[in-house]
Design an enzyme around this catalytic site. Structure first.
Site, PDB file in Angstrom:
ATOM      1  N   GLU A 125       8.346   3.087  -4.486  1.00 25.48           N
ATOM      2  CA  GLU A 125       9.222   1.938  -4.186  1.00 25.48           C
ATOM      3  C   GLU A 125      10.521   2.348  -3.498  1.00 25.48           C
ATOM      4  OE1 GLU A 125       7.428   2.289  -6.913  1.00 25.48           O
ATOM      5  OE2 GLU A 125       6.629   0.355  -7.567  1.00 25.48           O
ATOM      6  N   ALA A 177       2.377  -3.711  -4.989  1.00 30.71           N
ATOM      7  CA  ALA A 177       2.659  -5.104  -4.628  1.00 30.71           C
ATOM      8  C   ALA A 177       2.359  -5.294  -3.144  1.00 30.71           C
ATOM      9  CB  ALA A 177       4.124  -5.408  -4.907  1.00 30.71           C
ATOM     10  N   GLY A 216       3.185  -0.886  -7.909  1.00 32.34           N
ATOM     11  CA  GLY A 216       2.642  -1.824  -8.885  1.00 32.34           C
ATOM     12  C   GLY A 216       1.242  -1.426  -9.336  1.00 32.34           C
ATOM     13  N   GLU A 233       1.773   0.914 -11.989  1.00 31.74           N
ATOM     14  CA  GLU A 233       2.345   0.167 -13.121  1.00 31.74           C
ATOM     15  C   GLU A 233       1.259  -0.579 -13.899  1.00 31.74           C
ATOM     16  OE1 GLU A 233       5.361  -1.588 -10.492  1.00 31.74           O
ATOM     17  OE2 GLU A 233       6.849  -0.953 -11.968  1.00 31.74           O
TER      18      GLU A 233
HETATM   19  N1  3HC Z   1       1.092  -4.213   0.855  1.00 29.94           N
HETATM   20  C1  3HC Z   1       0.635  -4.780   1.980  1.00 29.94           C
HETATM   21  N2  3HC Z   1      -0.070  -4.116   2.909  1.00 29.94           N
HETATM   22  C2  3HC Z   1      -0.307  -2.807   2.668  1.00 29.94           C
HETATM   23  C3  3HC Z   1       0.139  -2.162   1.517  1.00 29.94           C
HETATM   24  C4  3HC Z   1       0.869  -2.912   0.565  1.00 29.94           C
HETATM   25  N3  3HC Z   1       1.307  -2.379  -0.568  1.00 29.94           N
HETATM   26  N4  3HC Z   1      -0.247  -0.866   1.574  1.00 29.94           N
HETATM   27  C5  3HC Z   1      -0.920  -0.719   2.714  1.00 29.94           C
HETATM   28  N5  3HC Z   1      -0.975  -1.896   3.376  1.00 29.94           N
HETATM   29  C6  3HC Z   1      -1.661  -2.167   4.636  1.00 29.94           C
HETATM   30  C7  3HC Z   1      -1.047  -1.412   5.807  1.00 29.94           C
HETATM   31  O1  3HC Z   1       0.011  -2.138   6.375  1.00 29.94           O
HETATM   32  C8  3HC Z   1      -2.237  -1.279   6.730  1.00 29.94           C
HETATM   33  O2  3HC Z   1      -2.384  -2.514   7.380  1.00 29.94           O
HETATM   34  P1  3HC Z   1      -2.917  -2.567   8.887  1.00 29.94           P
HETATM   35  O3  3HC Z   1      -4.264  -1.921   8.877  1.00 29.94           O
HETATM   36  O4  3HC Z   1      -2.894  -4.003   9.206  1.00 29.94           O
HETATM   37  O5  3HC Z   1      -1.921  -1.759   9.681  1.00 29.94           O
HETATM   38  C9  3HC Z   1      -3.414  -1.119   5.771  1.00 29.94           C
HETATM   39  O6  3HC Z   1      -2.975  -1.639   4.511  1.00 29.94           O
HETATM   40  C10 3HC Z   1      -3.855   0.320   5.570  1.00 29.94           C
HETATM   41  O7  3HC Z   1      -2.702   1.102   5.278  1.00 29.94           O
HETATM   42  P2  3HC Z   1      -2.436   2.510   5.984  1.00 29.94           P
HETATM   43  O8  3HC Z   1      -2.663   2.402   7.441  1.00 29.94           O
HETATM   44  O9  3HC Z   1      -1.100   2.974   5.522  1.00 29.94           O
HETATM   45  O10 3HC Z   1      -3.611   3.368   5.346  1.00 29.94           O
HETATM   46  P3  3HC Z   1      -3.584   4.826   4.764  1.00 29.94           P
HETATM   47  O11 3HC Z   1      -4.951   5.052   4.230  1.00 29.94           O
HETATM   48  O12 3HC Z   1      -3.011   5.775   5.745  1.00 29.94           O
HETATM   49  O13 3HC Z   1      -2.564   4.811   3.527  1.00 29.94           O
HETATM   50  C11 3HC Z   1      -1.575   4.010   1.511  1.00 29.94           C
HETATM   51  C12 3HC Z   1      -2.828   4.045   2.387  1.00 29.94           C
HETATM   52  C13 3HC Z   1      -1.269   5.423   0.973  1.00 29.94           C
HETATM   53  C14 3HC Z   1      -1.864   3.087   0.370  1.00 29.94           C
HETATM   54  C15 3HC Z   1      -0.362   3.533   2.336  1.00 29.94           C
HETATM   55  O14 3HC Z   1      -0.706   2.336   3.000  1.00 29.94           O
HETATM   56  C16 3HC Z   1       0.866   3.244   1.521  1.00 29.94           C
HETATM   57  O15 3HC Z   1       1.631   4.133   1.239  1.00 29.94           O
HETATM   58  N6  3HC Z   1       1.083   1.959   1.154  1.00 29.94           N
HETATM   59  C17 3HC Z   1       2.273   1.519   0.502  1.00 29.94           C
HETATM   60  C18 3HC Z   1       2.290   1.923  -0.949  1.00 29.94           C
HETATM   61  C19 3HC Z   1       3.545   1.430  -1.599  1.00 29.94           C
HETATM   62  O16 3HC Z   1       4.635   1.631  -1.134  1.00 29.94           O
HETATM   63  N7  3HC Z   1       3.395   0.741  -2.749  1.00 29.94           N
HETATM   64  C20 3HC Z   1       4.491   0.215  -3.466  1.00 29.94           C
HETATM   65  C21 3HC Z   1       4.682  -1.202  -3.097  1.00 29.94           C
HETATM   66  S1  3HC Z   1       6.110  -1.876  -3.849  1.00 29.94           S
HETATM   67  C22 3HC Z   1       5.614  -2.311  -5.402  1.00 29.94           C
HETATM   68  O17 3HC Z   1       4.520  -2.053  -5.786  1.00 29.94           O
HETATM   69  C23 3HC Z   1       6.632  -3.039  -6.209  1.00 29.94           C
HETATM   70  C24 3HC Z   1       6.280  -3.054  -7.650  1.00 29.94           C
HETATM   71  O18 3HC Z   1       7.012  -2.068  -8.322  1.00 29.94           O
HETATM   72  C25 3HC Z   1       6.581  -4.370  -8.276  1.00 29.94           C
END
Ligand code: 3HC
Ligand code: NAI
Length: 697
Positions: free
Chosen positions: A124, A62, A101, A104
Site C-alpha cells: 500500500e 483492493a 487487501g 489482509e
Molecule cells: N486493482 C486494480 N487493477 C489491478 C490491480 C489492483 N489491485 N492489480 C493489478 N491490476 C491490473 C493492472 O492494472 C493490469 O491491468 P491491465 O492489464 O489493464 O494493464 C492487470 O491487473 C495485470 O497487472 P500487471 O500488468 O501489473 O501484471 P503483473 O503480473 O506484472 O503483476 C501484480 C501482478 C504483482 C499483482 C501487480 O499488478 C501489482 O503489484 N498490483 C498491485 C498490488 C497492490 O498494490 N495491492 C494493494 C492494493 S491497495 C489495498 O489493497 C488496500 C487495502 O489495504 C485496503
C-alpha cells in the site's frame, strides 16, 4: 464479472474468489464472501473451509480503480470480521500474489498454507496509502511489531519460505495449493485444534520493543520528507502493539481514510496505471506476448555498456560483452566487478549471487562470438560514424530477427538504422546512468522500426526489470528534450535574480531528491559545454541565451569531480560559492538584465509549467503516445518526485486552464521559448480537465 464460488470437497468447503486477472477485491468479492460465509455456517456437511483465488493467484488487493470513489457496501472489514467470527476453521490457500487487501484477507483466516513461490506483501505504501483492512493490526500479531513495521514500510513482498519463517504462513505446500490446504484443514479438524483468531493473539505485539517506532521516524526523516503514509503506518503499527485490537483497528481505519483522501494517493495511483499504460502501443497487437530473451550481447563496456550488461545478468540472461580492445574490455569488466562487490559489501546481494552474475557475462573482442544473441545493445562512443560502423558489422553477424538496439542519447536513430539492410529491426534503447540501477528505458522507434520489434523491445525491457516508455525519434527524445527546456529556464532565472542554491532548494522543497544545479555538478559540466561549443555555429543568435554555464566551465570548474562547479565541494559536500554569485551578477549586468527577487513559488511554477508545456508539445507531435508517458519518463529517469505524479499530472492538478494562463503570460513577457503548446491551448479553450480529454476533443 467478479464473484465468489462456493463448493465442497466432501467435508471441506471451497470458497473461490473470482475476479480476473488478479482477483482484485471488488464489491462482488466482498458481498460474495459474506454470502459464502453464511453458507459455510449453514452447511452441515462440512467442518472447515479453504479460501482460494481463481486462476493461479490469490488476491492482489483492493481494486485500485475504485480509489477516490465511494465504495459500494459491504466493506472488506465487514467480510473479514465475518471470517474471524466463523465457528469453522478457514484456511487460506496462497499462490501467485497475496498482496494488500489480499494478504489482509489471508491474515483474517485461521491458518495459511502457501506455495514457495507465492508473493506475500502489503504494498500500500507504494500507492500513498496504508493497509486499511486490518493489515497493520493483524500482521504484527503474527510476526511481531518490528518485522511487521519493516514489511509494511518497505512494501516489498516476501516468498513462501520467508513467510513461513516470519510466521505468516503455517505450512508450505509443494504441489497443488488447494489440495495442500484441504489436507491441512482436515488435519486441523482431526486434531481438534482450537480456532486461531489472529486479532486475539497478543504474545508478539506484547513483546515488541516500544523504542522501534521513534527510531523508525527519526531514521527515515530524510527519506520520508513530504510523505504522509509512512508516518501513518508507524502510528498504526505502534497502536497494534499498545492498544486492544478494536481500538487499533479503529485508528487504522481513520488513518487509512486520511491517506486515501490525500493528493499523494491520487498521484501515486495515477503512476501505478501510468507505468502499465506506457507499455500499451497502439500499433502493437495486445496479444503479442513475446517469449523472454534467452541471450544478449552488448557492444562497448564503458559506463553504460557495463551497466546494461549487468541488467541482463541480474535477471539470469547470459550476455556477451564486446569491446574494441582487450584493454578496454579488462577495464570494463573490472568496473562491473567493482559494482557487484559494492553490492555485496552493502548486503544487497550475496557473494554467490555476484559470482553467478559475473559468470553470465562473457567478455569478447570478436564479433563472430555474438551473432546468435536474441538482442544486441550498442553502447559505444556517441559518434555517428562510430555507431554506423558498428551497425554495419552487426548487420552482417546478428541472426535474423534479433533486436538491434542503440543506446544513443542524442543521435538520429534513422541514420543509424539506414546503414543496415534491416532498419525495421533497429530501435533506440536509451538507458539512464547508472544503467544497472535506473529504472527507465526510453525506447525510440525509428521511421522503419517494426511493431513486432517494438513489442519485443518493450517486453525485454520489462524482463530486465526496467520501466519502458516508447518515444519517436527527435532531438532529445522525451526526457532530454524536456530537460533542455527546464534547464534553460533555470539558467534564465539565475540571470533574473535567483541563485543555484535557491533554485535547488525550491526544487527539493517540491520533492526532487536533488536540485538541477547539484545534478549538473554531479554529472559533470564539461560534456555539455563541449556540445554547446560545437552547436554554437548553428545557434540562432537572435534568441536569448544564458552564457553562465559556459563561463563557469571557462574557469575549469567542471562540477564535483574538479571540486567546483555551480557550488564548491569538499568531497561530495556542496556549499554555495560567493564567487559564482558574483559571476552570475556580472553576467546579468553584461546582458543588461536588472536582477530582482525571484520567489520560490515562481521557481516551482516556472519549472513545472515549462516542463508541462514542452510535454504537451511532445504529445501533440506524437513523440510520446500520451501525456502519462512523459510523467513515467520523468519519475523513473529524472528523479521527479513520484508522489507528485510527474509534470503532466501536476498540470492537470493545477487546472490546465490555469497553466495555460501562466504559459501565455510568460510567452507575452519572454517570447518564443514560452510559445504555448497547441495541445495546451486546446485543453484550455475546451475546458478539458485532463490531457486525455484534450487530445480527443
Ligand atoms: N486493482 C486494480 N487493477 C489491478 C490491480 C489492483 N489491485 N492489480 C493489478 N491490476 C491490473 C493492472 O492494472 C493490469 O491491468 P491491465 O492489464 O489493464 O494493464 C492487470 O491487473 C495485470 O497487472 P500487471 O500488468 O501489473 O501484471 P503483473 O503480473 O506484472 O503483476 C501484480 C501482478 C504483482 C499483482 C501487480 O499488478 C501489482 O503489484 N498490483 C498491485 C498490488 C497492490 O498494490 N495491492 C494493494 C492494493 S491497495 C489495498 O489493497 C488496500 C487495502 O489495504 C485496503
Ligand atoms: P564510455 O566512453 O564510457 O564507453 C564507450 C565504450 O565504447 C568505451 O569503453 C569504448 O572503448 C567502447 N567503444 C568505442 N568504440 C567501439 C567500437 N567500435 N566497438 C566496440 N566498443 C567500442 O561512454 P558511455 O558514457 O558508456 O556512453 C555510451 C553510449 O551511451 C553513448 O552513445 C552515450 O551517448 C550513451 N548514453 C550515455 C549516458 C551517460 O550518462 N553516460 C546516458 C545515456 C546514454
Amino acid at each position: 464479472m467478479s464473484s465468489v464460488e462456493y463448493s465442497s470437497k466432501n467435508d471441506v468447503a471451497v470458497i473461490t474468489l473470482i475476479n480476473p486477472p488478479v482477483n482484485a477485491i471488488s464489491q462482488g468479492i466482498r458481498a460474495g464472501l459474506i454470502e459464502a460465509l453464511d453458507r459455510l455456517a449453514a452447511d452441515s456437511t462440512v467442518q472447515s473451509a479453504v479460501l482460494i483465488g481463481a486462476g493461479d493467484t490469490f488476491v492482489a488487493g483492493a481494486d485500485i480503480k475504485e480509489f477516490g470513489k465511494p465504495l459500494a457496501p459491504p466493506t472488506t472489514l465487514e467480510a473479514l470480521a465475518a471470517m474471524e467470527a466463523s465457528s469453522k476453521p478457514i484456511v487460506a490457500a496462497l499462490a501467485g500474489n497475496a498482496l494488500g487487501g489480499g494478504l489482509e484477507i489471508a491474515l483474517a483466516c485461521h491458518w495459511r498454507v502457501a506455495v514457495p513461490k507465492v508473493k506475500l506483501g502489503l504494498p500500500e505504501i507504494t500507492l500513498g496509502i496504508m493497509p486499511g483492512a486490518g493489515g497493520t493490526q493483524r500482521l504484527p500479531r503474527l510476526v511481531g511489531g518490528a518485522k511487521a513495521l519493516d514489511m509494511i514500510l518497505s512494501g516489498a513482498p516476501v516468498d513462501g519460505s520467508k513467510g513461513l519463517q516470519l510466521g505468516i504462513v503455517d505450512e508450505l505446500v509443494e504441489g497443488d495449493p488447494l489440495e495442500g490446504a484441504i489436507a491441512f484443514a482436515r488435519r486441523i479438524v482431526a486434531e481438534k485444534r482450537p480456532l486461531r483468531v489472529t486479532s486475539q493473539l497478543q504474545d508478539k505485539v506484547g513483546n515488541t520493543d516500544p523504542a522501534i517506532f521513534a527510531e523508525a521516524r527519526s531514521k527515515n526523516e530524510k527519506k520520508w520528507k513530504g510523505l504522509l503514509s509512512p508516518y501513518k503506518i508507524v502510528e498504526a503499527v505502534e497502536a497494534a502493539c499498545t492498544l486492544p485490537f478494536a481500538e487499533g483497528a479503529a485508528l487504522e481505519l481513520k488513518l487509512y481514510r486520511e491517506t486515501q483522501a490525500s493528493p499523494q494517493r491520487a498521484a501515486l495511483t495515477y503512476m501505478f496505471f501510468a507505468e502499465r499504460e506506457a507499455s500499451k502501443i497502439p500499433d502493437v497487437p495486445r496479444d503479442l506476448k513475446p517469449a523472454p530473451v534467452k541471450s544478449a550481447s552488448v557492444i562497448g563496456a564503458g559506463t553504460m555498456g557495463g551497466g546494461i550488461a549487468m541488467s541482463f545478468a541480474n535477471v539470469g540472461v547470459p550476455v556477451k560483452l564486446l569491446e574494441a580492445s582487450q584493454d578496454a574490455l579488462d577495464k570494463g569488466l573490472a568496473r562491473i566487478q567493482g559494482n557487484y562487490a559494492t553490492s555485496v559489501a552493502r548486503g544487497s546481494i550475496s557473494q554467490a549471487q555476484m559470482d553467478q552474475r559475473l559468470a553470465l557475462i562473457t567478455p569478447t573482442t570478436e564479433y563472430a562470438q555474438i551473432g546468435d544473441a536474441d538482442i544486441v545493445v550498442e553502447a559505444v562512443f556517441e559518434n555517428m560514424e562510430v555507431k554506423q560502423g558498428v551497425f554495419r558489422t552487426l548487420d552482417g553477424v546478428m541472426k535474423p530477427g534479433a533486436i538491434l538496439g542503440t543506446n544513443t542519447s542524442t543521435l538520429d536513430i534513422d541514420q543509424i538504422a539506414n546503414v543496415t539492410k534491416r532498419p525495421q529491426e533497429v530501435i533506440g534503447m536509451h538507458f539512464f546512468s547508472p544503467a544497472n540501477v535506473m529504472k527507465l528505458v526510453e525506447n525510440v522507434r525509428g521511421g522503419k522500426t517494426s511493431p513486432e520489434i517494438i513489442g519485443r523491445t518493450m517486453a525485454v525491457s520489462r524482463q530486465i526489470g526496467k520501466v519502458p516508455v516508447l518515444a519517436r525519434n527527435c532531438d532529445g527524445f522525451i526526457g532530454n528534450r524536456v530537460l533542455a527546456v527546464y534547464g534553460r529556464e533555470c539558467d534564465f532565472m539565475l540571470e533574473e535574480g535567483a541563485t543555484p542554491w535557491q533554485i535547488d532548494r525550491a526544487l527539493q522543497g517540491f520533492g526532487f531528491p536533488m536540485g538541477l544545479f547539484l545534478m549538473r555538478d554531479m554529472a559533470g559540466l564539461d560534456v555539455g559545454w563541449r556540445i554547446r561549443a560545437y552547436r554554437e555555429q548553428f545557434r540562432d543568435k537572435t534568441l536569448r541565451y544564458s552564457p553562465i554555464g559556459d563561463r563557469i566551465c571557462e574557469l575549469g570548474r567542471f562540477g564535483q569531480k574538479t571540486g567546483a562547479g555551480y557550488y564548491k565541494y569538499i568531497g561530495r559536500d556542496a556549499t554555495p560559492d560567493p564567487e559564482i554569485e558574483a559571476l552570475i551578477i556580472k553576467t546579468a549586468a553584461d546582458l543588461g538584465i536588472k536582477r530582482r527577487e525571484v520567489s520560490d513559488e515562481e521557481i516551482v511554477w516556472r519549472v513545472l509549467s515549462v516542463m508541462a508545456n514542452e510535454g504537451a508539445k511532445i504529445v501533440g507531435e506524437g513523440i510520446a503516445i500520451r501525456a502519462s508517458d512523459v510523467d513515467v519518463t520523468y519519475v523513473f529517469g529524472y528523479g521527479f518526485p513520484r508522489h507528485q505524479g510527474g509534470p503532466m499530472f501536476w498540470a492537470e492538478q493545477q487546472g490546465l486552464d490555469k497553466v495555460y494562463a501562466k504559459v501565455a503570460g510568460y510567452h507575452a513577457e519572454q517570447g518564443l521559448f514560452w510559445e504555448p503548446a497547441p495541445l495546451l491551448v486546446k485543453a484550455a479553450k475546451s475546458g478539458a480537465k485532463s490531457w486525455k480529454d484534450a487530445a480527443v476533443e
